[in-house]
Write a protein that holds these residues in place. Structure first.
Motif, PDB file in Angstrom:
ATOM      1  N   TYR A 187     -59.820  -8.228 -93.511  1.00 43.18           N
ATOM      2  CA  TYR A 187     -60.895  -7.794 -94.008  1.00 43.18           C
ATOM      3  C   TYR A 187     -61.684  -8.572 -92.984  1.00 43.18           C
ATOM      4  O   TYR A 187     -62.809  -8.648 -93.375  1.00 43.18           O
ATOM      5  CB  TYR A 187     -61.006  -8.246 -94.863  1.00 43.18           C
ATOM      6  CG  TYR A 187     -60.247  -8.220 -96.100  1.00 43.18           C
ATOM      7  CD1 TYR A 187     -59.393  -6.511 -96.186  1.00 43.18           C
ATOM      8  CD2 TYR A 187     -58.610  -9.175 -96.576  1.00 43.18           C
ATOM      9  CE1 TYR A 187     -58.525  -6.368 -97.119  1.00 43.18           C
ATOM     10  CE2 TYR A 187     -57.999  -8.742 -97.609  1.00 43.18           C
ATOM     11  CZ  TYR A 187     -57.785  -7.071 -97.942  1.00 43.18           C
ATOM     12  OH  TYR A 187     -56.690  -6.520 -98.735  1.00 43.18           O
ATOM     13  N   LEU A 188     -61.912  -7.974 -91.749  1.00 41.31           N
ATOM     14  CA  LEU A 188     -62.639  -8.750 -90.501  1.00 41.31           C
ATOM     15  C   LEU A 188     -63.966  -7.840 -90.459  1.00 41.31           C
ATOM     16  O   LEU A 188     -63.538  -6.643 -90.565  1.00 41.31           O
ATOM     17  CB  LEU A 188     -61.607  -9.217 -89.181  1.00 41.31           C
ATOM     18  CG  LEU A 188     -61.399  -9.920 -89.477  1.00 41.31           C
ATOM     19  CD1 LEU A 188     -60.456 -10.059 -87.966  1.00 41.31           C
ATOM     20  CD2 LEU A 188     -61.968 -11.439 -89.823  1.00 41.31           C
ATOM     21  N   ALA A 189     -64.973  -8.386 -90.109  1.00 41.84           N
ATOM     22  CA  ALA A 189     -65.958  -7.761 -89.980  1.00 41.84           C
ATOM     23  C   ALA A 189     -67.085  -7.912 -89.584  1.00 41.84           C
ATOM     24  O   ALA A 189     -66.951  -9.499 -89.386  1.00 41.84           O
ATOM     25  CB  ALA A 189     -67.355  -6.905 -91.544  1.00 41.84           C
ATOM     26  N   LEU A 218     -65.640 -12.041 -89.096  1.00 37.32           N
ATOM     27  CA  LEU A 218     -65.187 -13.433 -89.894  1.00 37.32           C
ATOM     28  C   LEU A 218     -64.865 -11.838 -91.280  1.00 37.32           C
ATOM     29  O   LEU A 218     -65.143 -10.969 -91.467  1.00 37.32           O
ATOM     30  CB  LEU A 218     -66.823 -13.865 -90.798  1.00 37.32           C
ATOM     31  CG  LEU A 218     -66.584 -15.089 -89.738  1.00 37.32           C
ATOM     32  CD1 LEU A 218     -67.912 -15.747 -90.838  1.00 37.32           C
ATOM     33  CD2 LEU A 218     -65.335 -16.083 -89.256  1.00 37.32           C
ATOM     34  N   PRO A 219     -63.422 -12.729 -91.860  1.00 38.02           N
ATOM     35  CA  PRO A 219     -63.595 -11.798 -93.061  1.00 38.02           C
ATOM     36  C   PRO A 219     -64.577 -11.797 -94.324  1.00 38.02           C
ATOM     37  O   PRO A 219     -65.635 -12.662 -94.075  1.00 38.02           O
ATOM     38  CB  PRO A 219     -62.813 -12.779 -94.046  1.00 38.02           C
ATOM     39  CG  PRO A 219     -61.974 -14.065 -92.664  1.00 38.02           C
ATOM     40  CD  PRO A 219     -63.322 -13.852 -91.561  1.00 38.02           C
ATOM     41  N   VAL A 220     -64.483 -10.560 -94.658  1.00 34.38           N
ATOM     42  CA  VAL A 220     -66.422 -10.294 -95.631  1.00 34.38           C
ATOM     43  C   VAL A 220     -66.339 -10.698 -96.519  1.00 34.38           C
ATOM     44  O   VAL A 220     -67.289 -11.247 -97.303  1.00 34.38           O
ATOM     45  CB  VAL A 220     -65.952  -8.846 -96.092  1.00 34.38           C
ATOM     46  CG1 VAL A 220     -66.120  -7.485 -94.759  1.00 34.38           C
ATOM     47  CG2 VAL A 220     -65.097  -8.325 -96.690  1.00 34.38           C
ATOM     48  N   PHE A 221     -66.151 -11.759 -96.788  1.00 29.27           N
ATOM     49  CA  PHE A 221     -65.301 -12.422 -97.419  1.00 29.27           C
ATOM     50  C   PHE A 221     -66.512 -13.788 -97.671  1.00 29.27           C
ATOM     51  O   PHE A 221     -67.337 -14.652 -98.822  1.00 29.27           O
ATOM     52  CB  PHE A 221     -63.579 -13.577 -98.591  1.00 29.27           C
ATOM     53  CG  PHE A 221     -63.393 -12.290 -99.322  1.00 29.27           C
ATOM     54  CD1 PHE A 221     -63.413 -11.918 -99.823  1.00 29.27           C
ATOM     55  CD2 PHE A 221     -62.378 -12.532 -98.454  1.00 29.27           C
ATOM     56  CE1 PHE A 221     -62.859 -10.919-100.419  1.00 29.27           C
ATOM     57  CE2 PHE A 221     -61.400 -11.645 -99.157  1.00 29.27           C
ATOM     58  CZ  PHE A 221     -61.454 -10.912 -99.138  1.00 29.27           C
ATOM     59  N   MET A 222     -66.303 -14.315 -96.542  1.00 27.96           N
ATOM     60  CA  MET A 222     -67.399 -15.753 -95.674  1.00 27.96           C
ATOM     61  C   MET A 222     -68.792 -15.012 -95.895  1.00 27.96           C
ATOM     62  O   MET A 222     -69.717 -15.884 -96.155  1.00 27.96           O
ATOM     63  CB  MET A 222     -67.062 -15.685 -94.336  1.00 27.96           C
ATOM     64  CG  MET A 222     -65.655 -16.477 -94.303  1.00 27.96           C
ATOM     65  SD  MET A 222     -65.231 -17.510 -94.969  1.00 27.96           S
ATOM     66  CE  MET A 222     -66.450 -18.741 -94.067  1.00 27.96           C
ATOM     67  N   THR A 223     -68.553 -13.466 -95.164  1.00 27.20           N
ATOM     68  CA  THR A 223     -71.006 -13.482 -95.772  1.00 27.20           C
ATOM     69  C   THR A 223     -71.061 -13.067 -97.434  1.00 27.20           C
ATOM     70  O   THR A 223     -72.193 -13.228 -98.108  1.00 27.20           O
ATOM     71  CB  THR A 223     -70.739 -11.784 -94.800  1.00 27.20           C
ATOM     72  OG1 THR A 223     -70.642 -12.100 -94.097  1.00 27.20           O
ATOM     73  CG2 THR A 223     -72.494 -11.746 -94.883  1.00 27.20           C
ATOM     74  N   ALA A 224     -70.040 -12.506 -98.125  1.00 24.83           N
ATOM     75  CA  ALA A 224     -69.957 -12.504 -99.451  1.00 24.83           C
ATOM     76  C   ALA A 224     -70.888 -13.331-100.137  1.00 24.83           C
ATOM     77  O   ALA A 224     -71.128 -14.236-101.674  1.00 24.83           O
ATOM     78  CB  ALA A 224     -69.320 -11.634-100.255  1.00 24.83           C
ATOM     79  N   ALA A 225     -70.063 -14.968 -99.611  1.00 20.86           N
ATOM     80  CA  ALA A 225     -70.402 -15.828-100.069  1.00 20.86           C
ATOM     81  C   ALA A 225     -71.067 -16.081-100.749  1.00 20.86           C
ATOM     82  O   ALA A 225     -72.107 -17.118-101.268  1.00 20.86           O
ATOM     83  CB  ALA A 225     -69.212 -17.298 -99.922  1.00 20.86           C
ATOM     84  N   ILE A 268     -57.860  -9.355-105.474  1.00 30.05           N
ATOM     85  CA  ILE A 268     -58.351  -9.158-103.770  1.00 30.05           C
ATOM     86  C   ILE A 268     -59.312  -9.963-103.918  1.00 30.05           C
ATOM     87  O   ILE A 268     -59.626 -12.012-103.269  1.00 30.05           O
ATOM     88  CB  ILE A 268     -57.974  -8.397-102.654  1.00 30.05           C
ATOM     89  CG1 ILE A 268     -56.176  -7.358-103.486  1.00 30.05           C
ATOM     90  CG2 ILE A 268     -58.749  -8.440-101.691  1.00 30.05           C
ATOM     91  CD1 ILE A 268     -56.188  -6.420-102.685  1.00 30.05           C
ATOM     92  N   TRP A 269     -60.465  -9.490-104.575  1.00 32.71           N
ATOM     93  CA  TRP A 269     -61.861 -10.184-104.130  1.00 32.71           C
ATOM     94  C   TRP A 269     -61.797 -11.799-104.799  1.00 32.71           C
ATOM     95  O   TRP A 269     -62.845 -12.391-104.045  1.00 32.71           O
ATOM     96  CB  TRP A 269     -62.965  -9.198-104.487  1.00 32.71           C
ATOM     97  CG  TRP A 269     -63.936  -9.590-104.612  1.00 32.71           C
ATOM     98  CD1 TRP A 269     -65.119 -10.565-105.497  1.00 32.71           C
ATOM     99  CD2 TRP A 269     -64.758  -8.509-103.511  1.00 32.71           C
ATOM    100  NE1 TRP A 269     -66.346 -10.180-104.936  1.00 32.71           N
ATOM    101  CE2 TRP A 269     -66.355  -9.592-103.754  1.00 32.71           C
ATOM    102  CE3 TRP A 269     -64.928  -8.482-102.181  1.00 32.71           C
ATOM    103  CZ2 TRP A 269     -67.233  -9.348-103.188  1.00 32.71           C
ATOM    104  CZ3 TRP A 269     -65.722  -8.221-101.295  1.00 32.71           C
ATOM    105  CH2 TRP A 269     -67.063  -8.642-101.554  1.00 32.71           C
TER     106      TRP A 269
END
Length: 358
Positions: A187-189, A218-225, A268-269
């Motif tokens: 899930y990279l962006a 980075l995985p989109v989770f790193m931005t979502a955090a 997943i999210w």
């Protein structure tokens, strides 16, 4: 200063004058300069230490993708420096969060999350392009995409804790390695890297991003955090009204599911976000440990701003709830008890814009 103006002028083929210092950082000088035709540009000159050169490469390559940020007008890799479009003096997201207009702050947060989500979607097929651009601007140091910096910080964390007298559970090192490695290439962006409130201009034409010194995938989770914590690595950190962080996170998520439909699944999210919160907490703690012996404002000049100890304690309190990582959660509780327990600092207040400050 004169040497910077001459070099930047040669890049553009025009004379530059009337430099105004825009602040920069310990590794950069950033100037707004007048052109001979009466317009203005922004010149950014970098230092020559390895991290300075990595920042130059990341910013030159990231802006050259032309997915976001100011237009890149010229590059001189012998200095090194960049010349960029001047986006003007629009308020930043930090300005509205620290202001007194709750609607402006809410609109700014929504624009920020939506803009980052759309950038992620537009970027998913451009990773090879960034790698090629980074190689072209390469300064003899690995790019952020080439250096496993998340794994490095995870590996350094137990030793950093030992340096301040905190004996972490023996399982922590292996647990952190698994957290950092799990989903590291999924899930990279693209991200500018530092998406803090002061690096987001709220212009009449919409959100404009600046500061691409840590641009990478980075995985989109790193931005979502950044939505959930909020603002994982930033100085402009206060608490949000109940439910607002979740709303902003959902704004970002609604955009990125266009590129990654699987992320509509909470199974997943949610684990991805919790891993990201843990990793950003490790990153911040490792970087701030050398500075926390003396409590001081988290920014040199901006006010209001939390103190470093307020910021760290807030991060540790949040991360202590990540019970699926038992050694990590226990480590956070040890930090709260054995380190922050002696700190006489007030709790982190809310953002001034929402009337919760002080």
């Amino acid at each position: 200063m004169d040497a910077i103006l001459r070099a930047a002028g040669e890049v553009l083929g025009t004379e530059l004058s009337e430099p105004v210092d825009l602040g920069g950082s310990p590794r950069t000088v950033v100037l707004r300069c007048r052109t001979a035709s009466g317009g203005s540009v922004v010149v950014k000159k970098y230092g020559t230490e390895p991290d300075d050169l990595r920042a130059f490469t990341a910013e030159a390559a990231g802006l050259s993708l032309r997915l976001a940020g100011p237009e890149l007008l010229g590059v001189d890799d012998s200095i090194p420096l960049l010349v960029m479009e001047d986006l003007g003096s629009a308020p930043t997201l930090a300005d509205v969060l620290l202001g007194n207009d709750p609607q402006a702050a809410l609109d700014g947060l929504s624009a920020w999350a939506r803009g980052l989500g759309r950038l992620a979607v537009a970027s998913v097929h451009r990773r090879a392009d960034l790698a090629a651009l980074s190689a072209g601007y390469g300064m003899g140091v690995p790019s952020w995409d080439e250096e496993p910096w998340l794994l490095r910080h995870a590996a350094e964390f137990p030793a950093a804790l030992a340096g301040i007298g905190v004996e972490a559970p023996p399982e922590l090192a292996g647990e952190l390695e698994r957290i950092a490695a799990t989903g590291a290439n999924e899930y990279l962006a693209f991200t500018p890297g530092d998406t803090c409130p002061d690096n987001n201009l709220l212009t009449p034409d919409g959100l404009r991003l600046i500061d691409f010194e840590s641009a990478c995938y980075l995985p989109v989770f790193m931005t979502a955090a950044y939505c959930r914590m909020p603002f994982a690595t930033c100085w402009c950190v206060f608490t949000l009204p109940a439910g607002l962080a979740e709303k902003i996170e959902e704004t970002y998520r609604t955009e990125v599911v266009e590129a990654y439909p699987q992320l509509v699944e909470d199974e997943i999210w949610q684990p991805g976000i919790r891993r990201a919160v843990a990793l950003w907490t490790v990153y911040l703690t490792t970087n701030l440990i050398p500075r926390m012996a003396k409590d001081e404002p988290a920014h040199r000049t901006r006010r209001p701003v939390p103190t470093l100890r307020q910021l760290l304690r807030h991060r540790w309190e949040t991360a202590s709830t990540l019970e699926e990582f038992p050694a990590f959660a226990e480590t956070m509780r040890l930090l709260l008890r054995d380190v922050a327990g002696d700190w006489d600092v007030p709790p982190l207040p809310g953002y001034p814009a929402f009337g919760d400050f002080g």
